[in-house]
Write an enzyme that holds these catalytic residues in place. Structure first.
Site, short mmCIF file in Angstrom:
data_model
loop_
_atom_site.label_atom_id
_atom_site.label_comp_id
_atom_site.label_asym_id
_atom_site.label_seq_id
_atom_site.Cartn_x
_atom_site.Cartn_y
_atom_site.Cartn_z
N LEU A 168 -10.29 -7.02 12.75
CA LEU A 168 -11.17 -6.81 11.60
C LEU A 168 -10.36 -7.04 10.34
O LEU A 168 -9.35 -6.35 10.11
CB LEU A 168 -11.73 -5.39 11.59
CG LEU A 168 -12.80 -5.00 12.62
CD1 LEU A 168 -12.24 -4.98 14.03
CD2 LEU A 168 -13.38 -3.64 12.26
N PHE B 268 -10.04 0.22 6.23
CA PHE B 268 -9.28 -0.99 5.90
C PHE B 268 -8.94 -1.77 7.16
O PHE B 268 -9.44 -1.47 8.23
CB PHE B 268 -8.09 -0.65 5.00
CG PHE B 268 -8.55 0.05 3.74
CD1 PHE B 268 -9.18 -0.65 2.73
CD2 PHE B 268 -8.40 1.43 3.60
CE1 PHE B 268 -9.64 -0.01 1.59
CE2 PHE B 268 -8.86 2.08 2.46
CZ PHE B 268 -9.49 1.36 1.45
N SER B 269 -8.18 -2.88 7.04
CA SER B 269 -8.10 -3.84 8.16
C SER B 269 -7.57 -3.18 9.43
O SER B 269 -6.75 -2.27 9.38
CB SER B 269 -7.21 -5.02 7.77
OG SER B 269 -5.89 -4.61 7.49
N SER B 270 -8.01 -3.66 10.58
CA SER B 270 -7.77 -2.92 11.81
C SER B 270 -8.11 -3.75 13.04
O SER B 270 -8.36 -4.94 12.96
CB SER B 270 -8.61 -1.64 11.78
OG SER B 270 -9.92 -1.93 11.33
N GLN B 271 -8.17 -3.08 14.18
CA GLN B 271 -8.43 -3.74 15.46
C GLN B 271 -9.30 -2.84 16.33
O GLN B 271 -9.18 -1.61 16.30
CB GLN B 271 -7.10 -4.02 16.18
CG GLN B 271 -7.23 -4.61 17.57
CD GLN B 271 -5.87 -4.82 18.23
OE1 GLN B 271 -4.85 -4.92 17.55
NE2 GLN B 271 -5.85 -4.90 19.54
#
Length: 211
Positions: A93, A179-182
């Site tokens: 993401l 925030f950005s991630s997986q």
């Protein structure tokens, strides 16, 4: 479109401070005071608007069908792996993705586990094993499914909205990552995966696999 409540602590303070500085620049309309107020004021407002975008919760129409497994998240497929009796679809993401997660199937939540850890970038192979994460296990009559929310280099908090015993419909909201991630989706090894690395997925819409 609505905004997730997790975004309020970011949005409202920055909006308030930004507008306060802009109003101050009107009252103190002299150089360089007005510039000192206007520039940071605009930066704060722009950041608040980005947070509104980041924490957005768009209305969608959930995909329905028999024996389908929906994507739990918006993002880009990084990898499809097999590990013993399961398949794992790993999705990255970005900061521009919708960051809430949805249940991939109908079922009951049997376990929600939080694991403290590190904050490697999503493309680091150690991320899925060592990063901070929430592990949400969902069981139905056919199989057991796991949605693994994994923190990343920027993401520092995984939020789960479900608890053991909750009954879910496919597409129900189950959490978000800030925030950005997986997100990893663990499937039975017999599931036929419909996506490949590089594909874009949408939570509750993309049919990620079929039983």
């Amino acid at each position: 479109m609505s905004v997730l409540k997790e975004g309020y602590p970011f949005i409202f303070p920055f909006l308030t401070a930004g507008f306060a500085l802009l109003i101050a620049s009107i009252f103190f309309n002299m150089f360089p005071v007005n510039i000192i107020c206007v520039v940071p004021g605009m930066i704060l407002i722009i950041f608040a608007l980005f947070c509104i975008f980041f924490f957005r919760d768009p209305k969608i129409e959930i995909t329905r069908g028999e024996r389908i497994i929906l994507s739990p998240c918006n993002g880009t497929v990084m990898e499809i792996a097999e590990n013993g009796d399961e398949k794992i679809v790993r999705v990255f993401l970005s900061i521009f993705s919708v960051h809430l997660q949805r249940s991939p199937v109908d079922g009951i939540v049997t376990n929600v586990t939080h694991k403290d850890g590190k904050f490697f970038a999503a493309w680091n192979p150690r991320a899925q094993a060592e990063n901070e994460q929430n592990i949400i296990t969902i069981k139905n009559e056919e199989n057991v499914y796991i949605v693994r929310q994994i923190a990343g280099l920027l993401a520092r908090r995984c939020v789960s909205w479900v608890k053991p015993g909750d009954i879910l419909k496919a597409g129900d909201k189950i959490g978000m990552i800030k925030f950005s991630s997986q997100v990893d989706l663990h499937l039975p090894v017999t599931a036929a995966v419909n996506v490949k690395p590089g594909d874009k997925t949408r939570a509750g819409i993309t049919v990620m696999a079929e039983n």
